[in-house]
Design a protein around this motif. Sequence first.
Motif, short mmCIF file in Angstrom:
data_model
loop_
_atom_site.label_atom_id
_atom_site.label_comp_id
_atom_site.label_asym_id
_atom_site.label_seq_id
_atom_site.Cartn_x
_atom_site.Cartn_y
_atom_site.Cartn_z
N LEU A 86 0.82 -1.22 0.00
CA LEU A 86 0.00 0.00 0.00
C LEU A 86 0.86 1.27 0.00
O LEU A 86 0.32 2.38 -0.03
CB LEU A 86 -0.93 0.01 1.22
CG LEU A 86 -2.01 -1.08 1.23
CD1 LEU A 86 -2.71 -1.14 2.58
CD2 LEU A 86 -3.02 -0.85 0.12
N VAL A 150 -5.35 1.04 4.66
CA VAL A 150 -5.85 1.13 3.27
C VAL A 150 -6.27 2.56 2.95
O VAL A 150 -5.97 3.09 1.88
CB VAL A 150 -7.03 0.15 3.06
CG1 VAL A 150 -7.67 0.39 1.69
CG2 VAL A 150 -6.55 -1.29 3.16
N ARG A 153 -3.29 4.89 2.19
CA ARG A 153 -2.32 4.41 1.20
C ARG A 153 -1.96 5.49 0.18
O ARG A 153 -2.75 6.40 -0.09
CB ARG A 153 -2.87 3.19 0.47
CG ARG A 153 -3.98 3.51 -0.54
CD ARG A 153 -4.61 2.23 -1.07
NE ARG A 153 -5.52 2.49 -2.19
CZ ARG A 153 -6.77 2.88 -2.07
NH1 ARG A 153 -7.29 3.08 -0.86
NH2 ARG A 153 -7.52 3.09 -3.14
N ILE A 158 -5.18 -1.51 -5.32
CA ILE A 158 -5.20 -2.38 -4.14
C ILE A 158 -4.91 -3.80 -4.61
O ILE A 158 -5.72 -4.41 -5.32
CB ILE A 158 -6.55 -2.32 -3.42
CG1 ILE A 158 -6.82 -0.90 -2.91
CG2 ILE A 158 -6.58 -3.30 -2.25
CD1 ILE A 158 -8.12 -0.75 -2.16
N VAL A 162 -4.41 -7.69 -0.26
CA VAL A 162 -5.09 -6.76 0.65
C VAL A 162 -6.58 -7.07 0.69
O VAL A 162 -7.21 -7.02 1.76
CB VAL A 162 -4.83 -5.31 0.23
CG1 VAL A 162 -5.58 -4.33 1.11
CG2 VAL A 162 -3.33 -5.01 0.25
N TRP A 163 -7.15 -7.39 -0.46
CA TRP A 163 -8.56 -7.77 -0.51
C TRP A 163 -8.83 -8.95 0.44
O TRP A 163 -9.75 -8.91 1.27
CB TRP A 163 -8.95 -8.20 -1.94
CG TRP A 163 -9.13 -7.10 -2.93
CD1 TRP A 163 -8.18 -6.25 -3.40
CD2 TRP A 163 -10.35 -6.75 -3.59
NE1 TRP A 163 -8.73 -5.38 -4.32
CE2 TRP A 163 -10.04 -5.68 -4.47
CE3 TRP A 163 -11.65 -7.25 -3.56
CZ2 TRP A 163 -11.01 -5.09 -5.28
CZ3 TRP A 163 -12.61 -6.66 -4.37
CH2 TRP A 163 -12.28 -5.58 -5.21
#
Length: 456
Positions: A86, A150, A153, A158, A162-163
């Motif tokens: 990020l 997030v 960032r 993304i 991260v998801w």
Amino acid sequence: MTETQTIKRTDYATAKGFCLTSAFWMMAATFMGLLGATELIAPDLTENIGWLSFGRVRPTHVNLVLFGFATPGLLGAVFYFFPRVLQTRLYSEKLGVATVIAWNVMLVALVVTLLSGHTQAREYAELIWPVDLLVVLAFFMVTVNFFMTVQNRTEPLIYVSVWYACAAAVLTMLTYALGNVIWQPDGGALTGIPDAILLWFYGHNIFGLLLTPFSIAVAYYVIPKAVRAPLYSHTLSLLGFWALIVVYTHIGTHHLLQVPVPTWLKVVAIVDSIAMVIPVAAFLINIWYTARGKLGAIHADIGAKFVFTGTIMYFFVSIQGSMMALPQVQRVTHFNNWVVGHAHIGVLGFSGMIALGGLYYVLPRITGKPLFSRFLADFQYWLILIGVVGFTVILTIAGLIQGNAWLNGETVYRVLPEIHLYYVIRAGLGVLIFVSAIIGFYNITRSVFMPAGGGR
């Protein structure tokens, strides 16, 4: 702005804390597993020692593997790569360290309450209400840190890891509260069939919405970095993500095919269990094609070696899981050691291997020095691989003996002598896993605390 300009190694206190947490509690978890396996051979071993009875040791083992070893190990890796992908610092290292402390307080409370006989007596939901609150609080703290990072960032895109990590944190927090009926402090359960349905909604999702997405997140970070190649397909990764969220949440009822729950719910669970081939195939095709032709690089990096082996285990446990949801298969495999072997492939073989791989991959990058011992890490790898493959073979055989005997109307007590030898071998394999945990703890702690240049 580069990663090195944005983040300093001193910013990784949270990741270090979770790495050490995982290493320590893996020893406790595997000891409890070994003790339980030994009690199945010699039930009189802990006679008249109430707090070491099998009914208390077994849930302590399961919960420590889940919350003490696998999840903190995965979080150690996630808290390392989250800021990097990020392009920003973690929202709050202080909050992260507080999370580590709260997590360990929760684990101590878990052990004390379960061994003293305080339990809600529900599969994977044994913890009493005050400990439930600690679990939810810990996941809430993780969720806040993730989502605020997030938000802050500097990287516009993304990455898929991260998801998965964000979904795992927030969905587990909600699923845990729901599955443990946290709004009823006195009992922590509903009544009758609705409780069974809710319990197995939670019981399956505590793996499918916690360990699975965290493990996939770590694999999606470690493998491309280790082979120095971009992810094969971002589209496939998102297909796998949404398919997992949509499909996995409906399959818990396949544990209740012999129970008078609504038939339509059983059908949905069976169909979606088979449909799990979609997210599994999407992930495995993606990760294996990313590594295609670069297995030498994976073998050279002990962290990537653990992680890649975990993806292979994911293939086996997922195919087996889909098959076990079929009623004709489940008539033989349910309520016996087949299911225990299946669980060991999933939690130790898949999530456990990836958790350790994530640890070994990020530790040198967190500390700025090599692992204390690559040899010990390799030794631990082989001990676990032999152990988990052995568990699979031995428990599958024992389960088929039990399943076919019971299907033919044989009484339980007459089957026990037939599977005693397999229990002995299982306990022997458990020794390997426990020894591997001790080796891993020594290696990881020395890697964190030794002076620079002290590795070998």
